[in-house]
Write a protein that holds these residues in place. Structure first.
Motif, short mmCIF file in Angstrom:
data_model
loop_
_atom_site.label_atom_id
_atom_site.label_comp_id
_atom_site.label_asym_id
_atom_site.label_seq_id
_atom_site.Cartn_x
_atom_site.Cartn_y
_atom_site.Cartn_z
N ASP A 96 0.83 -1.21 0.00
CA ASP A 96 0.00 0.00 0.00
C ASP A 96 0.86 1.26 0.00
OD1 ASP A 96 -2.29 -1.51 0.01
OD2 ASP A 96 -2.69 -1.28 2.15
N GLU A 127 2.66 2.01 -3.24
CA GLU A 127 1.76 2.66 -4.19
C GLU A 127 1.53 4.12 -3.81
OE1 GLU A 127 0.96 1.41 -7.09
OE2 GLU A 127 2.21 -0.27 -6.41
N GLU A 128 1.47 4.39 -2.50
CA GLU A 128 1.32 5.77 -2.05
C GLU A 128 2.54 6.59 -2.43
OE1 GLU A 128 1.27 8.13 2.16
OE2 GLU A 128 -0.09 6.42 1.99
#
Length: 369
Positions: A96, A99-100
């Motif tokens: 996550d 991707e951030e």
């Protein structure tokens, strides 16, 4: 000489342990105390009695029998099952935040968007911090862990964050008693122990203090070392286990710890008197040529067994297995997602933290396009 004499800032004639064998011997000897209120400060003025005794439950700063009582309650919490579940969560958290990081656009700050939030969320998972309160918890935890207290304003902000976190932990203890979840704090609260709420809250604070700042700075400094040579990235991807152990040895994030003799002690023929303080140099021990050939060389295939990055003896880091899991997932994940990762500024422009205890980077701009 296994112990070298040194003079502390307050004039105390103490000692330094710096080779691998002697450092292990001092750390394994319970005649040496870890209590801050008994030691001379090796980094600035300060005599025994200047520091207050650590609060009940802050097990990392207690000697036996208190330390034994506290730590025994936690040892069984770091089970194979819990580590497996945390590893699964870490895989998702890492993906996550990669991707951030990508969503920020190249360049972006690796510290802010990856090295800080990933360990912070793992502490949330470990302690069972509710999702709706993780933002406030993470903000105060990062403020407390990342500050140096170098000026009055920063010191005041850190003190305030510490107070809020203490209150937060007490509220968590009450909440876990009423509605337990699958986490360390819930198990601790509902195990039917003789611990007080203040003790359990302090134990939670100790886990926070030991698991956030260290892993954050290993991620940033470890990435910096890997970026210095593309072959290092290849070595990490080929064998993360060996590479992580060598990074831990080579960087030795905590350079030293301190112990005070509770009685007269003989260390390899050197007489240490009761009350003498010993600066125990972990980084020096991890770079001892008698233990590691060419210790100043980062050899990611070395498989650096026996290093002291997590300490030794009864105070060896209780969360070391989780820390290893974090690093072994985060580093390969980072370089698999961003195979062209590089520094976005010259290395000498990277701002290092003003800390004598745990080094690290305040920011680390990276690019990948």
């Amino acid at each position: 000489m296994p112990l070298s004499p040194m003079t502390y800032p307050d004039g105390h004639a103490g000692w330094r342990a710096h080779d691998h064998t002697t450092v292990r011997a001092v750390l394994a000897d319970n005649r040496f105390s870890i209590r801050p209120d008994l030691m001379h400060n090796p980094f600035g003025p300060g005599s025994p009695g200047d520091a207050p005794p650590s609060p009940p439950g802050a097990f990392t700063d207690h000697d036996p029998p208190d330390h034994t009582r506290y730590r025994s309650k936690l040892t069984g919490q770091f089970t194979v099952r819990r580590m497996r579940l945390l590893a699964e969560r870490l895989e998702a958290i890492t993906a996550d935040h990669l991707e951030e990081l990508a969503a920020q656009g190249s360049p972006a700050d690796l510290v802010e968007h990856f090295a800080v939030p990933v360990p912070a969320l793992m502490i949330c998972e470990l302690l069972g911090v509710p999702y709706e309160r993780r933002t406030e918890f993470q903000q105060d935890a990062v403020l407390l862990a990342g500050g140096s207290g170098a000026d009055a304003g920063e010191a005041e902000a850190m003190f305030a964050a510490f107070g809020r976190l203490q209150q937060f932990m007490l509220e968590m203890v009450e909440a876990k008693r009423a509605r337990p979840t699958d986490d360390v704090l819930s198990d601790l609260v509902n195990a039917g122990t003789d611990l007080t709420d203040d003790e359990m809250a302090a134990m939670g604070m100790a886990l926070l203090g030991g698991g956030l700042d260290t892993t954050t700075n290993m991620l940033s400094l470890g990435t910096l070392e890997l970026l210095r040579d593309p072959a290092r990235v290849d070595a990490m991807l080929a064998n993360p286990d060996a590479a992580v152990e060598e990074l831990l040895r080579y960087i030795s994030l905590t350079p030293a710890t301190v112990r005070t003799a509770l009685e007269d002690v003989e260390v390899d023929g050197v007489h240490v008197r009761k009350g003498d303080t010993v600066l125990v140099e972990l980084r020096s021990a991890n770079h001892d040529p008698a233990r590691y050939a060419d210790p100043g060389v980062l050899d990611l295939a070395r498989g650096a067994t026996g290093h002291l990055a997590f300490g030794h003896g009864i105070h060896q880091c209780i969360g070391q297995h989780l820390a290893r899991i974090e690093l072994k997932i985060a580093f390969p994940g980072l370089f698999t997602r961003f195979p062209k990762l590089r520094l976005a500024v010259p290395e000498d422009e990277l701002p290092h933290r003003a800390s004598l205890v745990i080094g690290g980077l305040e920011r680390m701009p990276v690019a990948w396009d």
